[in-house]
Design a protein around this motif. Structure first.
Motif, mmCIF file in Angstrom:
data_model
loop_
_atom_site.group_PDB
_atom_site.id
_atom_site.type_symbol
_atom_site.label_atom_id
_atom_site.label_comp_id
_atom_site.label_asym_id
_atom_site.label_seq_id
_atom_site.Cartn_x
_atom_site.Cartn_y
_atom_site.Cartn_z
ATOM 1 N N ILE A 1 120.791 101.140 42.902
ATOM 2 C CA ILE A 1 121.221 100.858 44.274
ATOM 3 C C ILE A 1 120.011 100.541 45.153
ATOM 4 C CG2 ILE A 1 122.304 101.850 46.333
ATOM 5 C CD1 ILE A 1 124.258 101.001 44.080
ATOM 6 N N ILE A 2 118.922 101.292 44.991
ATOM 7 C CA ILE A 2 117.707 101.064 45.785
ATOM 8 C C ILE A 2 117.244 99.624 45.613
ATOM 9 C CG2 ILE A 2 115.230 101.599 45.900
ATOM 10 C CD1 ILE A 2 116.082 104.576 45.300
ATOM 11 N N PHE A 3 117.161 99.150 44.376
ATOM 12 C CA PHE A 3 116.660 97.796 44.139
ATOM 13 C C PHE A 3 117.660 96.732 44.561
ATOM 14 C CE2 PHE A 3 113.381 100.023 41.919
ATOM 15 C CZ PHE A 3 112.274 99.241 42.192
ATOM 16 N N LEU A 4 118.938 96.994 44.401
ATOM 17 C CA LEU A 4 119.948 96.038 44.851
ATOM 18 C C LEU A 4 119.896 95.890 46.373
ATOM 19 C CD1 LEU A 4 122.281 94.150 44.118
ATOM 20 C CD2 LEU A 4 123.818 96.127 44.363
ATOM 21 N N VAL A 5 119.842 97.007 47.077
ATOM 22 C CA VAL A 5 119.773 96.971 48.546
ATOM 23 C C VAL A 5 118.482 96.298 49.006
ATOM 24 C CG1 VAL A 5 119.576 98.407 50.624
ATOM 25 C CG2 VAL A 5 121.321 98.927 48.901
ATOM 26 N N ALA A 6 117.356 96.629 48.370
ATOM 27 C CA ALA A 6 116.076 96.014 48.741
ATOM 28 C C ALA A 6 116.137 94.501 48.571
ATOM 29 C CB ALA A 6 114.942 96.607 47.905
ATOM 30 N N GLY A 7 116.683 94.046 47.464
ATOM 31 C CA GLY A 7 116.758 92.615 47.209
ATOM 32 C C GLY A 7 117.675 91.893 48.180
ATOM 33 N N ILE A 8 118.854 92.435 48.408
ATOM 34 C CA ILE A 8 119.801 91.800 49.331
ATOM 35 C C ILE A 8 119.247 91.811 50.749
ATOM 36 C CG2 ILE A 8 122.079 92.014 50.388
ATOM 37 C CD1 ILE A 8 123.082 92.973 47.613
ATOM 38 N N TYR A 9 118.698 92.948 51.173
ATOM 39 C CA TYR A 9 118.101 93.043 52.511
ATOM 40 C C TYR A 9 117.006 91.989 52.672
ATOM 41 C CZ TYR A 9 115.033 94.536 56.237
ATOM 42 O OH TYR A 9 114.230 94.546 57.352
ATOM 43 N N GLY A 10 116.121 91.898 51.690
ATOM 44 C CA GLY A 10 115.028 90.940 51.768
ATOM 45 C C GLY A 10 115.519 89.507 51.854
ATOM 46 N N LEU A 11 116.527 89.161 51.076
ATOM 47 C CA LEU A 11 117.063 87.804 51.124
ATOM 48 C C LEU A 11 117.696 87.499 52.480
ATOM 49 C CD1 LEU A 11 118.605 87.567 47.549
ATOM 50 C CD2 LEU A 11 116.596 86.319 48.413
ATOM 51 N N PHE A 50 110.213 106.783 44.221
ATOM 52 C CA PHE A 50 111.300 107.697 43.855
ATOM 53 C C PHE A 50 112.049 107.154 42.635
ATOM 54 C CE2 PHE A 50 115.895 108.538 44.272
ATOM 55 C CZ PHE A 50 115.897 109.919 44.153
ATOM 56 N N ALA A 51 112.358 105.854 42.636
ATOM 57 C CA ALA A 51 113.074 105.236 41.514
ATOM 58 C C ALA A 51 112.244 105.320 40.235
ATOM 59 C CB ALA A 51 113.403 103.774 41.835
ATOM 60 N N TRP A 52 110.932 105.164 40.356
ATOM 61 C CA TRP A 52 110.044 105.264 39.190
ATOM 62 C C TRP A 52 110.198 106.633 38.541
ATOM 63 C CZ3 TRP A 52 107.161 102.629 35.882
ATOM 64 C CH2 TRP A 52 106.196 103.316 35.136
ATOM 65 N N TYR A 53 110.170 107.682 39.354
ATOM 66 C CA TYR A 53 110.288 109.038 38.804
ATOM 67 C C TYR A 53 111.695 109.334 38.297
ATOM 68 C CZ TYR A 53 105.571 110.085 40.198
ATOM 69 O OH TYR A 53 104.215 110.067 40.299
#
Length: 126
Positions: A6-16, A114-117
């Protein structure tokens, strides 16, 4: 794993959502944040590379376990804006709206750590 996805999906959509309109906003950006952009290759180059990273975040969200190692350069990408923005803010060279953008990238950098850990492989005992 779900939180990391979810973190990466939100980051990607937000950035776009934030970056894609900038392709049509060069003159507005120049007017609101003088001096005007004189090297458009840097402006559009920045957009191209940054948008590519947003797409990478969305792809990573599909299979975060498979793309776990890509979290490292993703963190570097975020910190690569946050650190210069912090320095430019301290010396009074960064407009306040861009400080907000840096703060959001700082938040995403923390979430990427956080996602890395959260995605670390389980340790096996023998």
């Amino acid at each position: 794993m779900f939180a990391a996805r979810i973190i990466f999906l939100v980051a990607g959509i937000y950035g776009l959502v934030v970056l894609l309109p900038m392709y049509a906003a060069e003159s507005t950006f120049s007017a609101e944040y003088p001096p005007a952009i004189t090297h458009t290759e840097f402006y559009y180059g920045f957009l191209g590379v940054t948008i590519a990273w947003q797409v990478a975040y969305v792809i990573m969200s599909w299979d975060i376990k498979r793309y776990r190692l890509m979290i490292i350069p993703a963190i570097i990408e975020k910190v690569g804006f946050v650190i210069p923005a912090l320095i430019l803010t301290v010396v009074g060279r960064l407009p306040w709206p861009l400080v907000g953008a840096a703060a959001i990238d700082f938040l995403f950098a923390g979430l990427f750590v956080f996602a890395w850990y959260k995605t670390s492989p389980a340790k096996t005992t023998t």
